[in-house]
Design a protein around this motif. Structure first.
Motif, PDB file in Angstrom:
ATOM      1  N   LEU A 359       0.836  -1.198   0.000  1.00 10.76           N
ATOM      2  CA  LEU A 359       0.000   0.000   0.000  1.00 10.76           C
ATOM      3  C   LEU A 359       0.867   1.242   0.000  1.00 10.76           C
ATOM      4  O   LEU A 359       1.969   1.257   0.572  1.00 10.76           O
ATOM      5  CB  LEU A 359      -0.909   0.026   1.240  1.00 10.76           C
ATOM      6  N   GLU A 360       0.349   2.300  -0.602  1.00  9.23           N
ATOM      7  CA  GLU A 360       1.028   3.597  -0.596  1.00  9.23           C
ATOM      8  C   GLU A 360       0.728   4.301   0.728  1.00  9.23           C
ATOM      9  O   GLU A 360      -0.003   5.285   0.793  1.00  9.23           O
ATOM     10  CB  GLU A 360       0.579   4.439  -1.787  1.00  9.23           C
ATOM     11  N   MET A 361       1.298   3.774   1.811  1.00 11.99           N
ATOM     12  CA  MET A 361       1.205   4.354   3.146  1.00 11.99           C
ATOM     13  C   MET A 361       2.265   3.658   3.989  1.00 11.99           C
ATOM     14  O   MET A 361       2.878   2.674   3.546  1.00 11.99           O
ATOM     15  CB  MET A 361      -0.186   4.175   3.757  1.00 11.99           C
ATOM     16  N   ASN A 362       2.505   4.172   5.195  1.00 16.85           N
ATOM     17  CA  ASN A 362       3.427   3.482   6.091  1.00 16.85           C
ATOM     18  C   ASN A 362       2.686   3.059   7.350  1.00 16.85           C
ATOM     19  O   ASN A 362       1.578   3.509   7.630  1.00 16.85           O
ATOM     20  CB  ASN A 362       4.649   4.352   6.403  1.00 16.85           C
ATOM     21  N   ARG A 363       3.311   2.167   8.106  1.00 17.40           N
ATOM     22  CA  ARG A 363       2.617   1.541   9.225  1.00 17.40           C
ATOM     23  C   ARG A 363       2.246   2.534  10.323  1.00 17.40           C
ATOM     24  O   ARG A 363       1.304   2.300  11.072  1.00 17.40           O
ATOM     25  CB  ARG A 363       3.468   0.413   9.814  1.00 17.40           C
ATOM     26  N   THR A 364       2.958   3.668  10.430  1.00 19.60           N
ATOM     27  CA  THR A 364       2.638   4.638  11.475  1.00 19.60           C
ATOM     28  C   THR A 364       1.361   5.401  11.166  1.00 19.60           C
ATOM     29  O   THR A 364       0.832   6.107  12.023  1.00 19.60           O
ATOM     30  CB  THR A 364       3.776   5.649  11.685  1.00 19.60           C
ATOM     31  N   GLN A 365       0.864   5.274   9.953  1.00 23.71           N
ATOM     32  CA  GLN A 365      -0.335   6.015   9.560  1.00 23.71           C
ATOM     33  C   GLN A 365      -1.625   5.254   9.874  1.00 23.71           C
ATOM     34  O   GLN A 365      -2.714   5.728   9.571  1.00 23.71           O
ATOM     35  CB  GLN A 365      -0.246   6.378   8.077  1.00 23.71           C
ATOM     36  N   CYS A 366      -1.475   4.089  10.501  1.00 26.14           N
ATOM     37  CA  CYS A 366      -2.629   3.378  11.060  1.00 26.14           C
ATOM     38  C   CYS A 366      -2.111   2.559  12.240  1.00 26.14           C
ATOM     39  O   CYS A 366      -2.041   1.335  12.194  1.00 26.14           O
ATOM     40  CB  CYS A 366      -3.285   2.477  10.024  1.00 26.14           C
ATOM     41  N   GLN A 405      -4.382 -14.966  -0.169  1.00 26.08           N
ATOM     42  CA  GLN A 405      -4.124 -14.742   1.252  1.00 26.08           C
ATOM     43  C   GLN A 405      -2.790 -14.032   1.373  1.00 26.08           C
ATOM     44  O   GLN A 405      -1.740 -14.588   1.007  1.00 26.08           O
ATOM     45  CB  GLN A 405      -4.117 -16.065   2.018  1.00 26.08           C
ATOM     46  N   ALA A 406      -2.817 -12.787   1.856  1.00 30.85           N
ATOM     47  CA  ALA A 406      -1.623 -11.951   1.800  1.00 30.85           C
ATOM     48  C   ALA A 406      -1.582 -10.999   2.979  1.00 30.85           C
ATOM     49  O   ALA A 406      -2.588 -10.755   3.652  1.00 30.85           O
ATOM     50  CB  ALA A 406      -1.603 -11.158   0.488  1.00 30.85           C
ATOM     51  N   TYR A 407      -0.394 -10.448   3.203  1.00 27.84           N
ATOM     52  CA  TYR A 407      -0.202  -9.431   4.232  1.00 27.84           C
ATOM     53  C   TYR A 407      -0.132  -8.052   3.583  1.00 27.84           C
ATOM     54  O   TYR A 407       0.442  -7.886   2.496  1.00 27.84           O
ATOM     55  CB  TYR A 407       1.081  -9.696   5.012  1.00 27.84           C
ATOM     56  N   LEU A 408      -0.731  -7.059   4.251  1.00 33.36           N
ATOM     57  CA  LEU A 408      -0.660  -5.670   3.792  1.00 33.36           C
ATOM     58  C   LEU A 408       0.625  -5.052   4.316  1.00 33.36           C
ATOM     59  O   LEU A 408       0.836  -4.972   5.534  1.00 33.36           O
ATOM     60  CB  LEU A 408      -1.863  -4.882   4.297  1.00 33.36           C
ATOM     61  N   VAL A 409       1.483  -4.617   3.399  1.00 32.91           N
ATOM     62  CA  VAL A 409       2.771  -4.034   3.783  1.00 32.91           C
ATOM     63  C   VAL A 409       2.853  -2.607   3.258  1.00 32.91           C
ATOM     64  O   VAL A 409       2.099  -2.201   2.373  1.00 32.91           O
ATOM     65  CB  VAL A 409       3.951  -4.878   3.259  1.00 32.91           C
ATOM     66  N   GLY A 410       3.808  -1.835   3.853  1.00 33.99           N
ATOM     67  CA  GLY A 410       3.849  -0.405   3.573  1.00 33.99           C
ATOM     68  C   GLY A 410       5.144   0.090   2.977  1.00 33.99           C
ATOM     69  O   GLY A 410       5.981  -0.684   2.500  1.00 33.99           O
ATOM     70  N   ALA A 411       5.323   1.410   3.048  1.00 37.69           N
ATOM     71  CA  ALA A 411       6.326   2.104   2.239  1.00 37.69           C
ATOM     72  C   ALA A 411       7.697   2.238   2.880  1.00 37.69           C
ATOM     73  O   ALA A 411       8.663   2.554   2.185  1.00 37.69           O
ATOM     74  CB  ALA A 411       5.799   3.499   1.882  1.00 37.69           C
ATOM     75  N   TYR A 412       7.813   2.058   4.189  1.00 40.71           N
ATOM     76  CA  TYR A 412       9.119   2.249   4.815  1.00 40.71           C
ATOM     77  C   TYR A 412      10.052   1.083   4.484  1.00 40.71           C
ATOM     78  O   TYR A 412       9.620  -0.067   4.395  1.00 40.71           O
ATOM     79  CB  TYR A 412       8.976   2.378   6.326  1.00 40.71           C
ATOM     80  N   CYS A 413      11.334   1.390   4.332  1.00 38.30           N
ATOM     81  CA  CYS A 413      12.336   0.378   3.975  1.00 38.30           C
ATOM     82  C   CYS A 413      12.771  -0.383   5.226  1.00 38.30           C
ATOM     83  O   CYS A 413      13.934  -0.316   5.666  1.00 38.30           O
ATOM     84  CB  CYS A 413      13.523   1.038   3.294  1.00 38.30           C
ATOM     85  N   ILE A 414      11.822  -1.097   5.808  1.00 38.86           N
ATOM     86  CA  ILE A 414      12.006  -1.860   7.035  1.00 38.86           C
ATOM     87  C   ILE A 414      11.380  -3.225   6.805  1.00 38.86           C
ATOM     88  O   ILE A 414      10.291  -3.324   6.240  1.00 38.86           O
ATOM     89  CB  ILE A 414      11.332  -1.147   8.230  1.00 38.86           C
ATOM     90  N   GLU A 415      12.049  -4.290   7.231  1.00 36.64           N
ATOM     91  CA  GLU A 415      11.559  -5.632   6.957  1.00 36.64           C
ATOM     92  C   GLU A 415      10.154  -5.864   7.517  1.00 36.64           C
ATOM     93  O   GLU A 415       9.318  -6.487   6.869  1.00 36.64           O
ATOM     94  CB  GLU A 415      12.522  -6.670   7.532  1.00 36.64           C
ATOM     95  N   ASP A 416       9.902  -5.366   8.720  1.00 36.74           N
ATOM     96  CA  ASP A 416       8.594  -5.576   9.347  1.00 36.74           C
ATOM     97  C   ASP A 416       7.674  -4.370   9.161  1.00 36.74           C
ATOM     98  O   ASP A 416       6.944  -3.985  10.065  1.00 36.74           O
ATOM     99  CB  ASP A 416       8.764  -5.882  10.839  1.00 36.74           C
ATOM    100  N   GLU A 417       7.701  -3.801   7.972  1.00 35.09           N
ATOM    101  CA  GLU A 417       6.837  -2.666   7.639  1.00 35.09           C
ATOM    102  C   GLU A 417       5.471  -3.216   7.219  1.00 35.09           C
ATOM    103  O   GLU A 417       5.161  -3.403   6.029  1.00 35.09           O
ATOM    104  CB  GLU A 417       7.478  -1.846   6.511  1.00 35.09           C
ATOM    105  N   VAL A 418       4.635  -3.510   8.224  1.00 37.80           N
ATOM    106  CA  VAL A 418       3.362  -4.188   8.009  1.00 37.80           C
ATOM    107  C   VAL A 418       2.234  -3.277   8.477  1.00 37.80           C
ATOM    108  O   VAL A 418       2.285  -2.724   9.578  1.00 37.80           O
ATOM    109  CB  VAL A 418       3.322  -5.528   8.784  1.00 37.80           C
ATOM    110  N   ILE A 419       1.222  -3.113   7.650  1.00 35.54           N
ATOM    111  CA  ILE A 419       0.099  -2.229   7.992  1.00 35.54           C
ATOM    112  C   ILE A 419      -0.867  -2.918   8.947  1.00 35.54           C
ATOM    113  O   ILE A 419      -1.264  -2.345   9.967  1.00 35.54           O
ATOM    114  CB  ILE A 419      -0.662  -1.790   6.715  1.00 35.54           C
ATOM    115  N   ILE A 420      -1.269  -4.135   8.620  1.00 35.35           N
ATOM    116  CA  ILE A 420      -2.117  -4.951   9.492  1.00 35.35           C
ATOM    117  C   ILE A 420      -1.404  -6.288   9.674  1.00 35.35           C
ATOM    118  O   ILE A 420      -1.053  -6.953   8.687  1.00 35.35           O
ATOM    119  CB  ILE A 420      -3.522  -5.151   8.894  1.00 35.35           C
ATOM    120  N   TRP A 421      -1.182  -6.713  10.896  1.00 39.33           N
ATOM    121  CA  TRP A 421      -0.343  -7.875  11.175  1.00 39.33           C
ATOM    122  C   TRP A 421      -1.056  -9.196  10.912  1.00 39.33           C
ATOM    123  O   TRP A 421      -0.406 -10.239  10.774  1.00 39.33           O
ATOM    124  CB  TRP A 421       0.157  -7.815  12.622  1.00 39.33           C
TER     125      TRP A 421
END
Length: 481
Positions: A359-366, A405-421
């Protein structure tokens, strides 16, 4: 108009939706226009829910003969649309910084409708609050001395400045868990909070508790009333008890879904077979109770009708002393007031084959201080599919990814950059350009931890209002102007 496509974790946690959300998410063109105009993600807020939610608390107090005043906890959402809604409905604002305070005053909120509850209060903030006539929640005896000195400094030969203060009472640690906020009742009494000082007007007492248990509120009221009675014996006239926030709400309508989730989480924690899947088997142990009962008004009635040992019921104790009850809800007063929209940027696999939707967002935005947001998002297909007969690329990709079946991931260059776990299932598939909508995010999820790392701009905040025709109108919130 169309219906958003389902997306769900396992077990499902179906979010409660407001009518305005249904209208917005049934309009792919409008969702896409918001993302095109303001970039992804977009925080859409609906301030009209605030007066409705606050009225539940006011009405619960009235039914029990207690005046309840609601102060919106500004830290829960920075949108000035919510400040305006609170002001117009006659409610107050709880602020936690000088910038929040200045913005609220600039919006025309009167000083007597503001309480400053900041955990740390620099001298400049104290002096400004005192000069404006704002009530200050005082965290310690040392802070009280600083406030008295600041008020004396602001006084002159013709005018004595008084600071309006409310000592913050920490509950007895023998009854409730220890807290860094406030001082225990005995410290306030022994420390001389009741001593007369021409620069201090003790207008009430304040408490800040963790959690949502109504029994805990009654427990801390024992300490609050002890200080109130000591203040009155010393000649002060406290007029309220402020129990802070922690008013419960429920994100989910289905109690059974929540029960199933918690059971599956516990099974996995015990090493048993479970249907719950999370990123790298995250335990999801530190989470908000996404389904609760009772909430808001019914919960407050339980607080007011419950017994305080030695004082009668809460309502009786407050009525006997002519005290109003102040509350500072954040999350619960914003219930139903926000949706995050984010554009799908890619569909791919992790190196070990795990499916990912970017997604075009990062995990801190939710994100809050809890582990995860435990409700299911929805998918709004890209608007191009509204053109009848088009065999477009998005439709083809969605067809190929049915049941993904997939995980929502975000824009930061961090391995665990996950929007919803939690792992999400896309029964109807997903495609680049689609919009993922995360509902009921106004309370804390949008702003409490948001970050602009990588120099990626913060999400824009868009105020939504419903017209008499039922159509929705959108305009940029003043906080971003």
């Amino acid at each position: 108009m169309t219906h958003p496509l389902p997306v769900h974790g396992t077990p499902s946690l179906t979010a409660r939706l407001e009518p305005w959300m249904d209208t917005l998410l049934a309009d792919p063109v409008q969702c896409e226009d918001l993302l095109r105009t303001y970039a992804s993600p977009v925080n859409v807020v609906y301030p009209a829910v605030l007066p409705r939610n606050a009225q539940e608390l006011v009405d619960a107090g009235a039914r029990n003969g207690v005046q309840v005043r609601v102060f919106f906890a500004r830290k829960a959402n920075k949108s000035l649309g919510f400040v305006e809604a609170a002001k117009n409905a006659g409610h107050g604002i709880d602020v936690a910084s000088e910038r929040e305070l200045r913005q609220v005053l600039e919006q025309g909120v009167p000083a007597e409708s503001i309480i400053l509850s900041a955990a740390v209060k620099p001298d400049a903030l104290l002096e400004f609050a005192i000069a404006q006539g704002v009530t200050i929640s005082v965290d310690s005896l040392g802070e009280l001395q600083r406030i008295a000195k600041a008020a004396e400094y602001l006084s002159d030969a013709t005018h004595t400045v008084q600071a309006h203060v409310a000592p913050r009472i920490a509950p007895d640690p023998e009854r409730l868990p220890p807290t860094r906020f406030g001082e225990v009742a005995g410290e306030w009494v022994r420390g001389g909070v009741g001593k007369q000082n021409e620069h201090l007007d003790v207008v009430g007492v304040h408490a800040h508790l963790h959690g949502y248990a109504e029994a805990d509120r009654r427990a801390v009221l024992t300490d609050c009333l002890q200080v109130v009675d000591a203040l009155r014996e010393a000649g002060h006239t406290p007029r309220f008890v402020d129990l802070g926030g922690g008013v419960p709400m429920s994100y989910l309508d289905d109690a059974q879904e929540w029960k199933e989730f918690t059971e599956q989480r516990e099974r996995r924690a015990q090493g048993e077979e479970s249907t719950l899947h999370s990123w790298k088997n995250h335990p999801l142990s530190n989470t908000y109770p996404f389904h609760q009962s009772p909430t808001r008004g019914v919960w407050l009635e339980q607080v007011l009708q419950g017994e305080i040992p030695g004082y009668g019921t809460t309502a009786e104790a407050l009525r006997d002393r002519g005290l109003a009850l102040h509350l500072e809800p954040g999350r619960s007063i914003l219930d139903g007031g926000g949706v995050i929209l984010a554009r799908v940027a890619f569909v791919k696999k992790r190196s070990d084959g795990v499916d990912l939707v970017g997604l075009e967002m990062n995990r801190t935005q939710c994100k809050t201080t809890s582990d995860d947001i435990l409700l299911d998002p929805l998918l709004v297909p890209s608007a191009s599919e509204s053109s009848a007969g088009q065999d477009n690329q998005a439709a083809q990709q969605r067809e190929k990814t049915r049941g993904l079946q997939a995980y929502l991931v975000g824009a930061y260059c961090i391995e665990d950059e996950v929007i919803i776990w939690r792992r999400m299932t896309f029964p109807e598939g997903v495609a680049v350009g689609d919009c993922i909508a995360i509902p009921n995010t106004a309370g804390y999820f949008m702003h409490i931890l948001e970050s602009a790392s990588h120099q990626i701009p913060l999400a824009r905040n868009i105020v939504c209002t419903a017209q008499d025709s039922g159509e929705l109108h959108f305009q940029e919130d003043l906080i971003d102007s």
